[in-house]
Design a protein around this motif. Structure first.
Motif, PDB file in Angstrom:
ATOM      1  N   LEU A 186       0.824  -1.203   0.000  1.00 44.15           N
ATOM      2  CA  LEU A 186       0.000   0.000   0.000  1.00 44.15           C
ATOM      3  C   LEU A 186       0.862   1.257   0.000  1.00 44.15           C
ATOM      4  N   LEU A 187       1.967   1.211   0.744  1.00 42.88           N
ATOM      5  CA  LEU A 187       2.798   2.408   0.884  1.00 42.88           C
ATOM      6  C   LEU A 187       3.682   2.652  -0.334  1.00 42.88           C
ATOM      7  N   TRP A 188       4.223   1.601  -0.908  1.00 38.75           N
ATOM      8  CA  TRP A 188       5.253   1.761  -1.939  1.00 38.75           C
ATOM      9  C   TRP A 188       4.829   2.665  -3.104  1.00 38.75           C
ATOM     10  N   PRO A 189       3.628   2.484  -3.688  1.00 37.49           N
ATOM     11  CA  PRO A 189       3.236   3.358  -4.807  1.00 37.49           C
ATOM     12  C   PRO A 189       3.198   4.838  -4.422  1.00 37.49           C
ATOM     13  N   CYS A 190       3.044   5.125  -3.125  1.00 33.64           N
ATOM     14  CA  CYS A 190       2.934   6.519  -2.685  1.00 33.64           C
ATOM     15  C   CYS A 190       4.276   7.250  -2.705  1.00 33.64           C
ATOM     16  N   LEU A 191       5.342   6.554  -3.082  1.00 33.70           N
ATOM     17  CA  LEU A 191       6.623   7.228  -3.303  1.00 33.70           C
ATOM     18  C   LEU A 191       6.567   8.098  -4.566  1.00 33.70           C
ATOM     19  N   GLN A 192       5.558   7.914  -5.380  1.00 33.92           N
ATOM     20  CA  GLN A 192       5.420   8.700  -6.614  1.00 33.92           C
ATOM     21  C   GLN A 192       4.957  10.116  -6.261  1.00 33.92           C
ATOM     22  N   TYR A 193       5.929  10.969  -6.021  1.00 31.96           N
ATOM     23  CA  TYR A 193       5.641  12.315  -5.523  1.00 31.96           C
ATOM     24  C   TYR A 193       4.869  13.168  -6.518  1.00 31.96           C
ATOM     25  N   LYS A 194       4.971  12.860  -7.795  1.00 31.72           N
ATOM     26  CA  LYS A 194       4.243  13.652  -8.788  1.00 31.72           C
ATOM     27  C   LYS A 194       2.741  13.390  -8.708  1.00 31.72           C
ATOM     28  N   ILE A 195       2.376  12.258  -8.126  1.00 32.34           N
ATOM     29  CA  ILE A 195       0.961  11.928  -7.953  1.00 32.34           C
ATOM     30  C   ILE A 195       0.469  12.310  -6.562  1.00 32.34           C
ATOM     31  N   TYR A 196       1.271  11.971  -5.549  1.00 31.68           N
ATOM     32  CA  TYR A 196       0.830  12.120  -4.166  1.00 31.68           C
ATOM     33  C   TYR A 196       1.373  13.368  -3.465  1.00 31.68           C
ATOM     34  N   GLY A 197       2.332  14.043  -4.086  1.00 32.10           N
ATOM     35  CA  GLY A 197       2.921  15.225  -3.468  1.00 32.10           C
ATOM     36  C   GLY A 197       4.097  14.845  -2.575  1.00 32.10           C
ATOM     37  N   TYR A 198       4.996  15.782  -2.379  1.00 29.79           N
ATOM     38  CA  TYR A 198       6.216  15.499  -1.625  1.00 29.79           C
ATOM     39  C   TYR A 198       5.943  15.157  -0.163  1.00 29.79           C
ATOM     40  N   GLU A 199       4.992  15.842   0.449  1.00 28.11           N
ATOM     41  CA  GLU A 199       4.781  15.631   1.873  1.00 28.11           C
ATOM     42  C   GLU A 199       4.421  14.178   2.176  1.00 28.11           C
ATOM     43  N   LEU A 200       3.502  13.615   1.405  1.00 30.81           N
ATOM     44  CA  LEU A 200       3.118  12.231   1.614  1.00 30.81           C
ATOM     45  C   LEU A 200       4.240  11.280   1.201  1.00 30.81           C
ATOM     46  N   SER A 201       4.881  11.539   0.074  1.00 30.54           N
ATOM     47  CA  SER A 201       5.946  10.652  -0.401  1.00 30.54           C
ATOM     48  C   SER A 201       7.119  10.614   0.574  1.00 30.54           C
ATOM     49  N   ILE A 202       7.455  11.746   1.164  1.00 26.84           N
ATOM     50  CA  ILE A 202       8.545  11.794   2.135  1.00 26.84           C
ATOM     51  C   ILE A 202       8.182  11.006   3.387  1.00 26.84           C
ATOM     52  N   ALA A 203       6.949  11.156   3.850  1.00 23.03           N
ATOM     53  CA  ALA A 203       6.499  10.399   5.025  1.00 23.03           C
ATOM     54  C   ALA A 203       6.582   8.899   4.760  1.00 23.03           C
ATOM     55  N   VAL A 204       6.159   8.478   3.585  1.00 23.37           N
ATOM     56  CA  VAL A 204       6.216   7.070   3.207  1.00 23.37           C
ATOM     57  C   VAL A 204       7.671   6.591   3.135  1.00 23.37           C
ATOM     58  N   ALA A 205       8.538   7.407   2.533  1.00 24.80           N
ATOM     59  CA  ALA A 205       9.951   7.026   2.416  1.00 24.80           C
ATOM     60  C   ALA A 205      10.601   6.890   3.793  1.00 24.80           C
ATOM     61  N   GLN A 206      10.249   7.792   4.717  1.00 22.08           N
ATOM     62  CA  GLN A 206      10.785   7.699   6.081  1.00 22.08           C
ATOM     63  C   GLN A 206      10.360   6.390   6.740  1.00 22.08           C
ATOM     64  N   CYS A 207       9.105   6.031   6.559  1.00 23.07           N
ATOM     65  CA  CYS A 207       8.594   4.796   7.141  1.00 23.07           C
ATOM     66  C   CYS A 207       9.261   3.576   6.507  1.00 23.07           C
ATOM     67  N   LEU A 208       9.388   3.579   5.185  1.00 23.75           N
ATOM     68  CA  LEU A 208       9.985   2.439   4.491  1.00 23.75           C
ATOM     69  C   LEU A 208      11.460   2.277   4.832  1.00 23.75           C
ATOM     70  N   GLN A 209      12.161   3.391   5.016  1.00 23.36           N
ATOM     71  CA  GLN A 209      13.573   3.276   5.387  1.00 23.36           C
ATOM     72  C   GLN A 209      13.716   2.593   6.748  1.00 23.36           C
ATOM     73  N   THR A 210      12.786   2.889   7.642  1.00 23.62           N
ATOM     74  CA  THR A 210      12.827   2.277   8.975  1.00 23.62           C
ATOM     75  C   THR A 210      12.488   0.790   8.922  1.00 23.62           C
ATOM     76  N   VAL A 211      11.404   0.432   8.244  1.00 22.87           N
ATOM     77  CA  VAL A 211      10.931  -0.960   8.288  1.00 22.87           C
ATOM     78  C   VAL A 211      11.773  -1.898   7.435  1.00 22.87           C
ATOM     79  N   THR A 212      12.547  -1.380   6.478  1.00 19.92           N
ATOM     80  CA  THR A 212      13.374  -2.256   5.643  1.00 19.92           C
ATOM     81  C   THR A 212      14.724  -2.566   6.278  1.00 19.92           C
ATOM     82  N   GLU A 213      15.034  -1.926   7.383  1.00 16.88           N
ATOM     83  CA  GLU A 213      16.327  -2.159   8.021  1.00 16.88           C
ATOM     84  C   GLU A 213      16.348  -3.539   8.684  1.00 16.88           C
ATOM     85  N   GLU A 214      17.230  -4.408   8.196  1.00 12.08           N
ATOM     86  CA  GLU A 214      17.413  -5.764   8.736  1.00 12.08           C
ATOM     87  C   GLU A 214      16.084  -6.524   8.840  1.00 12.08           C
TER      88      GLU A 214
END
Length: 637
Positions: A186-214
């Protein structure tokens, strides 16, 4: 005391969401006043339970304001208000949903890790996941015709993502739930900032960086071609905004998390390091200056005349011009953290045997020439070292260590305190990154021996500044970096180390005596002992070692922190272990003083054994080696 209504019993109605209703939990809340607060929760609870959406919204806003006080957070968690508030995530009113999310988000931020763990235990993730389930994978906000509703949906998703990020960062249980519910899809497609805007895409990227660690379970999913191509497209985009710089840096963090342990076999390493290099190249002070100038221009009318003072002040309050520099500072902090991790091998850390022994003659030999805090250059591949050098990473990291004067620029800007703290955090991250670079890179990649001595001089000057001395976290980072630099110089047997005088180290002696933090004291001791070891290799005893010995002895005899005492003892064994230094040992009566110390040290260790935690094995080993050191020196004399 508030009035209590008489309970009415009626059959429970099935909830369309599958979640418990607010009314189900209302009876679990005790409304009495507490001795630690001067407010009552009853009016807020009644607001949250109201059938009127404006009243529910008001209740959520009231809770969001309360949590700025840590004492209030504890009471809210203890009173189980979360069981009433969290189900409002899926309220029929978008405004109520946003306010409820905002209140919980404030708790996750202001309450820290402890509050996040409590929220997970109180099952706040169930309504949060229920909220996410209302969005389809790849949902497109542009398909919502009404702009107001479209903006509300984006805001709700963004707030929910921030909560999810904070919870996953604090709790392994939250990460497991993230995996179980397949939220990554659900979160991954929201990295598309041109569709969802930077604010949402950045929030998603922050979350994904955390959960993908190890997270092995998640990493395999994230390596799928469609997901990888989206990450690559974001990095390839040369957009110049500060928001894009932050998003690209977060994406680099995701890439390094999901890549193989060795990603030097393809061009991925080049892309990663180049991207981080470009982010670090940005001058955050210049960004701040441009923001301030932009504000000044906004406050000037079309005729070139300044507006009236009250009008200018009004313009200033409306401006959000600190966003650009905030984004850049965040991006650079993340970049420094990624570089630090790239240059840190897991093999550098060894398991400490915490098994206990009642014998004073434990078969433990501590070879201090084998420094445990020193990374071996062989652990960092040649490809990584070359990539760091070709992109001038070390120089750029050193630039971030330099103090900046930004107070004059902050006079007419919002969030002054936050910006100051962000610059300070950047300096700390740069120092820790420098620590790892110095420890793990070969000297040629650090600019040579002379450059490293210049770095040492700069760190000494920085450590004595009033700003650093007042900030223990910053001082610890500075001394940690100093420790790495002096260890590298000692390993390379720099002749300049033998030019150091007792006066040159006076600031370290004073720092150890005046500072109340163990880590800083330990760093000061290790720096002094490392230089002492360099002198100890000379066959002709140097008078400098007398000062070192007296410094270490004074710590052992007067210090109350067992960890610092253990470090000082280890340093003493390092410096004075060789026989040719026995004249100095005898002159300062080292053995006699250590004999006096031994009984009290044994008593302290026994009394504090349970509270020493992970430090107990090291402290116990130091005591054992002390017994052996005393016996050896007594026999040799």
């Amino acid at each position: 005391m508030g009035k209590s209504k008489q309970k009415k019993f009626k059959a429970k109605q099935q909830q369309p969401t599958g979640l418990p209703s607010v009314k189900d939990f209302e009876t679990e809340i005790e409304f009495e006043e507490t001795s630690t607060t001067n407010f009552s929760l009853q009016p807020i609870i009644e607001q949250l339970s109201s059938v009127n959406e404006e009243t529910r919204e008001c209740g959520c806003a009231s809770l969001a304001n309360l949590v700025s006080n840590p004492a209030h957070i504890n009471i809210l968690l203890q009173k189980d208000c979360i069981k009433i508030l969290a189900p409002l995530f899926v309220d029929t009113s978008p405004q109520v949903s946003i306010k409820a999310l905002g209140a919980i988000r404030n708790i996750t931020v202001d309450g820290g890790i402890d509050a996040c763990e409590v929220l997970v235990k109180k099952d706040v993730l169930t309504p949060l996941v229920a909220l996410f389930s209302q969005f389809e994978v790849g949902w497109n906000p542009d398909q919502i015709s009404l702009k107001k509703l479209r903006d509300l949906r984006i805001e709700i998703f963004t707030e929910a993502t921030h909560i999810l990020w904070n919870l996953c960062e604090a709790s392994e249980v939250a990460v497991k739930i993230f995996n179980k519910e397949n939220l990554v899809h659900l979160l991954w497609p929201c990295l598309q900032y041109k569709i969802y805007g930077y604010e949402l895409s950045i929030a998603v990227a922050q979350c994904l960086q955390t959960v993908t660690e190890e997270n092995k379970e998640l990493i395999s999913l994230c390596r799928l071609p469609d997901k990888a191509s989206l990450l690559e497209s974001i990095i390839a985009d040369d957009a110049l905004s500060s928001q894009h710089a932050l998003l690209k840096t977060l994406v680099v963090g995701i890439i390094t998390n999901i890549s193989d342990d060795d990603f030097t076999s393809n061009n991925l390493l080049t892309v990663v390091v180049q991207t981080l290099s470009h982010v670090l190249m940005v001058d955050a002070v210049e960004v701040l200056r441009n923001d301030v100038q932009g504000k000044s221009q906004e406050a000037t009318n079309g005729n070139g005349h300044a507006e009236k003072p009250q009008e200018k002040e009004k313009t200033t309050k409306k401006s959000g011009s600190s966003d650009n520099v905030t984004n850049i500072l965040k991006a650079q902090q993340i970049a420094l953290e990624i570089i630090t991790n790239i240059c840190c091998s897991e093999d550098d850390w060894e398991e400490v045997d915490t098994s206990e022994s009642s014998s004073d003659e434990m078969s433990v030999d501590v070879n201090m020439e084998d420094t445990p805090d020193n990374f071996s250059p062989s652990d960092v591949s040649t490809e990584v070292q070359n990539a760091i050098t070709s992109n001038h990473i070390f120089t750029k990291v050193l630039q971030k260590i330099e103090p900046v004067e930004i107070v004059p620029l902050l006079q007419n800007i919002d969030k002054q305190t936050d910006i100051l703290k962000s610059f300070e955090r950047l300096q700390i991250y740069a120092l820790l990154c420098c620590n790892n670079l110095v420890s793990s890179l070969e000297i040629t990649h650090l600019g040579g021996m002379d450059n490293l001595h210049t770095v040492w001089s700069g760190l000494v000057k920085l450590s004595s500044s009033q700003i650093v001395m007042k900030n223990l976290e910053l001082l610890e980072a500075v001394t940690s970096c100093m420790r790495a630099v002096v260890q590298k110089l000692a390993d390379l047997e720099s002749p300049k180390l033998l030019e150091v005088s007792p006066q040159d180290l006076q600031f370290l002696y004073e720092m150890e005596q005046q500072c109340g933090q163990s880590d800083i004291k330990v760093n000061a001791v290790r720096i002094v002992s490392t230089i002492g070891c360099a002198f100890a290799k000379q066959l002709q005893p140097n008078s400098f070692l007398k000062d070192v010995g007296m410094f270490l002895l004074e710590i052992c005899c007067k210090e109350s922190d067992l960890r610092v005492i253990a470090e000082s003892l280890d340093a003493m064994f390092d410096v004075f272990g060789e026989d040719h230094l026995d004249p100095i040992v005898k002159e300062i009566q080292m053995v006699e003083k250590l004999k006096t110390l031994l009984p009290s040290l044994k008593t302290q260790i026994q009394n504090k054994k349970k509270s020493l935690g992970e430090h107990y094995p090291v402290i116990s080993t130091a005591r054992t080696n002390l017994i052996r050191f005393i016996k050896y020196k007594t026999q040799s004399s």
